[in-house]
Design a protein around this motif. Structure first.
Motif, PDB file in Angstrom:
ATOM      1  N   PRO A  69      23.685 111.772  92.755  1.00  0.00           N
ATOM      2  CA  PRO A  69      22.555 111.043  93.336  1.00  0.00           C
ATOM      3  C   PRO A  69      22.642 111.125  94.853  1.00  0.00           C
ATOM      4  O   PRO A  69      23.732 111.013  95.415  1.00  0.00           O
ATOM      5  CB  PRO A  69      22.762 109.601  92.865  1.00  0.00           C
ATOM      6  CG  PRO A  69      23.879 109.636  91.877  1.00  0.00           C
ATOM      7  CD  PRO A  69      24.662 110.862  92.137  1.00  0.00           C
ATOM      8  N   GLY A  71      20.653 109.883  98.588  1.00  0.00           N
ATOM      9  CA  GLY A  71      19.599 109.260  99.388  1.00  0.00           C
ATOM     10  C   GLY A  71      19.267 110.202 100.530  1.00  0.00           C
ATOM     11  O   GLY A  71      18.669 111.262 100.332  1.00  0.00           O
ATOM     12  N   SER A  74      23.422 110.751 104.576  1.00  0.00           N
ATOM     13  CA  SER A  74      24.012 110.401 105.880  1.00  0.00           C
ATOM     14  C   SER A  74      25.426 109.827 105.733  1.00  0.00           C
ATOM     15  O   SER A  74      26.029 109.422 106.728  1.00  0.00           O
ATOM     16  CB  SER A  74      23.117 109.411 106.630  1.00  0.00           C
ATOM     17  OG  SER A  74      23.148 108.145 106.008  1.00  0.00           O
ATOM     18  N   SER A 135      22.755 103.903 111.076  1.00  0.00           N
ATOM     19  CA  SER A 135      21.945 105.002 110.542  1.00  0.00           C
ATOM     20  C   SER A 135      20.654 104.509 109.910  1.00  0.00           C
ATOM     21  O   SER A 135      19.975 105.276 109.222  1.00  0.00           O
ATOM     22  CB  SER A 135      22.766 105.725 109.480  1.00  0.00           C
ATOM     23  OG  SER A 135      23.262 104.771 108.542  1.00  0.00           O
ATOM     24  N   THR A 140      18.957 105.297 103.215  1.00  0.00           N
ATOM     25  CA  THR A 140      18.138 104.632 102.195  1.00  0.00           C
ATOM     26  C   THR A 140      18.876 103.410 101.646  1.00  0.00           C
ATOM     27  O   THR A 140      20.105 103.318 101.751  1.00  0.00           O
ATOM     28  CB  THR A 140      17.863 105.582 101.015  1.00  0.00           C
ATOM     29  OG1 THR A 140      19.116 105.880 100.368  1.00  0.00           O
ATOM     30  CG2 THR A 140      17.184 106.874 101.462  1.00  0.00           C
ATOM     31  N   SER A 149      27.288  99.439 102.663  1.00  0.00           N
ATOM     32  CA  SER A 149      27.307  99.667 104.110  1.00  0.00           C
ATOM     33  C   SER A 149      27.288  98.370 104.918  1.00  0.00           C
ATOM     34  O   SER A 149      26.746  97.356 104.483  1.00  0.00           O
ATOM     35  CB  SER A 149      26.083 100.498 104.506  1.00  0.00           C
ATOM     36  OG  SER A 149      26.154 101.741 103.861  1.00  0.00           O
TER      37      SER A 149
HETATM   38  C1  LIG Z   1      24.843 108.443 112.860  1.00  0.00           C
HETATM   39  C2  LIG Z   1      25.371 107.663 111.700  1.00  0.00           C
HETATM   40  C3  LIG Z   1      25.626 106.306 111.840  1.00  0.00           C
HETATM   41  C4  LIG Z   1      26.119 105.569 110.759  1.00  0.00           C
HETATM   42  N1  LIG Z   1      26.340 104.234 110.919  1.00  0.00           N
HETATM   43  C5  LIG Z   1      26.806 103.499 109.872  1.00  0.00           C
HETATM   44  C6  LIG Z   1      27.060 102.097 110.032  1.00  0.00           C
HETATM   45  O1  LIG Z   1      26.841 101.513 111.082  1.00  0.00           O
HETATM   46  N2  LIG Z   1      27.542 101.428 108.969  1.00  0.00           N
HETATM   47  C7  LIG Z   1      27.791 102.040 107.762  1.00  0.00           C
HETATM   48  O2  LIG Z   1      28.240 101.371 106.829  1.00  0.00           O
HETATM   49  N3  LIG Z   1      27.557 103.362 107.595  1.00  0.00           N
HETATM   50  C8  LIG Z   1      27.073 104.103 108.597  1.00  0.00           C
HETATM   51  N4  LIG Z   1      26.838 105.446 108.440  1.00  0.00           N
HETATM   52  C9  LIG Z   1      27.087 106.075 107.123  1.00  0.00           C
HETATM   53  C10 LIG Z   1      25.835 106.191 106.207  1.00  0.00           C
HETATM   54  O3  LIG Z   1      24.649 106.195 106.946  1.00  0.00           O
HETATM   55  C11 LIG Z   1      25.814 105.077 105.153  1.00  0.00           C
HETATM   56  O4  LIG Z   1      26.880 105.290 104.254  1.00  0.00           O
HETATM   57  C12 LIG Z   1      24.500 104.989 104.368  1.00  0.00           C
HETATM   58  O5  LIG Z   1      24.516 103.861 103.548  1.00  0.00           O
HETATM   59  C13 LIG Z   1      24.204 106.209 103.513  1.00  0.00           C
HETATM   60  O6  LIG Z   1      22.849 106.143 103.097  1.00  0.00           O
HETATM   61  P1  LIG Z   1      22.120 107.446 102.549  1.00  0.00           P
HETATM   62  O7  LIG Z   1      20.770 107.066 102.096  1.00  0.00           O
HETATM   63  O8  LIG Z   1      22.201 108.522 103.543  1.00  0.00           O
HETATM   64  O9  LIG Z   1      23.009 107.758 101.268  1.00  0.00           O
HETATM   65  P2  LIG Z   1      23.708 109.119 100.855  1.00  0.00           P
HETATM   66  O10 LIG Z   1      24.610 109.571 101.923  1.00  0.00           O
HETATM   67  O11 LIG Z   1      22.696 110.055 100.352  1.00  0.00           O
HETATM   68  O12 LIG Z   1      24.569 108.603  99.613  1.00  0.00           O
HETATM   69  C14 LIG Z   1      25.615 107.694  99.774  1.00  0.00           C
HETATM   70  C15 LIG Z   1      26.234 107.383  98.402  1.00  0.00           C
HETATM   71  O13 LIG Z   1      25.289 106.696  97.613  1.00  0.00           O
HETATM   72  C16 LIG Z   1      25.047 107.372  96.388  1.00  0.00           C
HETATM   73  N5  LIG Z   1      23.650 107.138  96.046  1.00  0.00           N
HETATM   74  C17 LIG Z   1      22.573 107.266  96.855  1.00  0.00           C
HETATM   75  N6  LIG Z   1      21.471 106.858  96.204  1.00  0.00           N
HETATM   76  C18 LIG Z   1      21.852 106.483  94.962  1.00  0.00           C
HETATM   77  C19 LIG Z   1      21.185 105.961  93.821  1.00  0.00           C
HETATM   78  N7  LIG Z   1      19.881 105.727  93.813  1.00  0.00           N
HETATM   79  N8  LIG Z   1      21.915 105.693  92.707  1.00  0.00           N
HETATM   80  C20 LIG Z   1      23.241 105.904  92.675  1.00  0.00           C
HETATM   81  N9  LIG Z   1      23.932 106.384  93.732  1.00  0.00           N
HETATM   82  C21 LIG Z   1      23.242 106.658  94.855  1.00  0.00           C
HETATM   83  C22 LIG Z   1      25.438 108.807  96.649  1.00  0.00           C
HETATM   84  O14 LIG Z   1      25.814 109.494  95.472  1.00  0.00           O
HETATM   85  C23 LIG Z   1      26.607 108.631  97.614  1.00  0.00           C
HETATM   86  O15 LIG Z   1      27.788 108.382  96.893  1.00  0.00           O
HETATM   87  C24 LIG Z   1      26.378 106.217 109.511  1.00  0.00           C
HETATM   88  C25 LIG Z   1      26.116 107.589 109.380  1.00  0.00           C
HETATM   89  C26 LIG Z   1      25.627 108.307 110.456  1.00  0.00           C
HETATM   90  C27 LIG Z   1      25.356 109.767 110.263  1.00  0.00           C
END
Ligand SMILES: Cc1cc2nc3c(=O)[nH]c(=O)nc-3n(C[C@H](O)[C@H](O)[C@H](O)COP(=O)(O)OP(=O)(O)OC[C@H]3O[C@@H](n4cnc5c(N)ncnc54)[C@H](O)[C@@H]3O)c2cc1C
Length: 469
Positions: A69, A71, A74, A135, A140, A149
């Motif tokens: 899965p 999102g 990130s 982020s 998402t 997060s």
């Molecule tokens: C510039 C930057 C800044 C950031 N700052 C922070 C911060 O301040 N705090 C923090 O905690 N993190 C931070 N992050 C990390 C990241 O953004 C978080 O972990 C965020 O929650 C990931 O969201 P995403 O939608 O990109 O999920 P993804 O990276 O796509 O997925 C994250 C996890 O969730 C799972 N997943 C996604 N959707 C589903 C679903 N519907 N069902 C089951 N599993 C699912 C995926 O398999 C994966 O294991 C940062 C990253 C970047 C690049």
């Protein structure tokens, strides 16, 4: 490999336009925001609703095809890198805010909704969703929940987990589970909502979430405290809390990070000091005024060379936004940016900052540090070059020592970014053998065919990395 027959079935379920197994399409989803990890999926599938997910999962389970899965990708732990191939499941069609309930103070969303879009929608109604990962413009809610997060407001308000009250998810056998509800109290059975939060896509596929909201705080104030002594700066964090003040935000930035952020954001940040604390308090006006004054006194008593209170809402917002750009700003400096999130009890923050600097020096590495100091959650960020093999080996050793130090100080290997592939080898340091066995028992019960995000959280061989001394 996905057979021709299965490919046709998947295309039938979600529509041919939502199935992509071209080289270009697969390449895009072969990596995420975590450097050093890449693996090709067999296909990328974008279902339009829960029913389609159910059908897809049943097929994958029957044929043992991995599902990753994803999102926005990130995450920083290679959590969406398809290390075992299979399909990457996207939620781009499932990005609706379904309901904002002003009587129960909840918002119900599909997993693909972008965090900031939801925050803005609830704020338009005078409500507040505190978890604010930096982020949030791209991440998402599905990703936030699965990584549990945190953000800049975590010290006072907690992290994503503290706001998830109900979930709907598709299990590995294709059945749909609903947990929790719009309830202030609920002790019926095991807390399955909490089990799914932070499960990194390894236990179920999230299709809907209900999140708790709180009233919007009346006012807020932001300040910077400037230091020439990093230890004094870190010590101030403990002193503020020991004085029974819980600010909304208590962030630490060292000089290399400050320089990178100022170069990027150009808002006049002080770059001639060794470190700053970015502090925000919110609440009723008189409480905010009193707390900010008291915090300023504590900072001065701990040898802050200057204390600057933002004079306008715009300046305050610029400071917070600048902090949120820290990772992007640092990432401009070298080809490879490796950021970790070792976390310690906040009373140990000064020791951890000193240890990170010593480890960086020992391995001859460029490691800047910033992070949620009030949560004891630091982001040592190593600027390196993946083409330099020797340097990358030193980076790995240095981070292993940083994790080890965090555990020694009563901390953990990850405070908010998750385990994924990147930290799987170290998880046993935190949980012990029994902890890993309990996690495996849960995983095997819910996903006996190991189709949900395989290769994440569990190291291939248990305890692959041995702690030194
Ligand atoms: C510039 C930057 C800044 C950031 N700052 C922070 C911060 O301040 N705090 C923090 O905690 N993190 C931070 N992050 C990390 C990241 O953004 C978080 O972990 C965020 O929650 C990931 O969201 P995403 O939608 O990109 O999920 P993804 O990276 O796509 O997925 C994250 C996890 O969730 C799972 N997943 C996604 N959707 C589903 C679903 N519907 N069902 C089951 N599993 C699912 C995926 O398999 C994966 O294991 C940062 C990253 C970047 C690049």
């Amino acid at each position: 490999m996905i057979s021709k027959e299965i490919k046709e079935k998947l295309k039938q379920i979600c529509g041919p336009e939502n199935y992509d197994d071209t080289n270009a399409g697969r390449l895009v989803y072969s990596y995420d925001a975590s450097p050093q990890f890449q693996a090709m999926p067999d296909a990328v599938v974008a279902p339009r609703n829960k029913e389609e997910i159910t059908e897809i999962v049943k097929i994958c389970n029957a044929h043992k095809i991995p599902i990753v899965p994803r999102g926005s990708g990130s995450n920083l732990c290679a959590g969406t890198c398809p290390v075992a191939g299979g399909i990457v499941l996207l939620f781009k069609h499932m990005n609706k805010i379904l309901e904002i309930d002003e009587e129960n103070l909840t918002v119900t969303v599909q997993p693909g909704v972008v965090t900031l879009d939801m925050i803005k929608a609830v704020e338009a109604k005078g409500l507040f969703y505190p978890p604010d990962p930096s982020s949030m413009k791209i991440s998402t809610i599905g990703g936030n929940i699965n990584e549990n997060s945190g953000g800049l407001r975590g010290l006072k308000y907690g992290v994503t987990r503290d706001y998830v009250i109900a979930l709907e998810a598709v299990l590995a056998n294709g059945e749909v589970i609903k947990t929790g509800g719009k309830l202030a109290k609920d002790v019926a059975g095991y807390d399955l909502t909490r089990l799914l939060v932070g499960s990194e896509g390894t236990l179920a596929i999230l299709t809907e979430a209900t999140l708790k909201l709180v009233p919007m705080p009346e006012t807020k104030k932001t300040m910077l405290a400037l230091y020439q002594d990093i230890e004094a700066c870190a010590q101030t964090v403990s002193n503020i809390i020991a004085n029974k003040i819980i600010p909304t935000t208590l962030e630490f930035l060292d000089q290399p990070t400050l320089k990178a952020v100022e170069d990027f954001a150009k808002i006049g940040l002080p770059t001639n000091v060794k470190a700053v604390l970015l502090i925000e308090q919110d609440g009723p006006e008189e409480v905010v005024e009193r707390d900010i004054q008291k915090i300023a006194e504590i900072c001065r008593a701990e040898h802050a060379v200057d204390v600057q209170v933002a004079q306008s809402a715009e300046h305050a917002e610029a400071l917070m936004t600048a902090r949120r750009t820290a990772l992007s700003a640092l990432a401009r400096l070298k080809p490879t940016t490796i950021l970790e999130d070792a976390t310690v009890p906040r009373s140990e923050i000064a020791k951890m900052v000193v240890a990170i600097n010593e480890i960086a020096e020992k391995y001859g590495l460029n490691i800047g540090t910033f992070g949620h100091a009030g949560d004891g959650n630091l982001h040592p960020t190593c600027l390196a070059d993946i083409r330099d093999k020797d340097e990358m080996e030193r980076v790995e050793k240095a981070f292993a020592e940083i994790f080890q130090k965090a555990i020694e100080l009563g901390g953990t290997i990850t405070g908010e970014h998750g385990v994924g592939v990147a930290k799987a080898p170290y998880l046993e340091w935190k949980l012990g053998k029994t902890g890993i066995e309990v996690m495996k028992a849960i995983k095997n019960a819910l996903d006996p065919n190991q189709i949900l995000n395989p290769g994440k959280a569990f190291a291939k061989e248990s305890n692959r990395v041995v702690m030194t001394n």
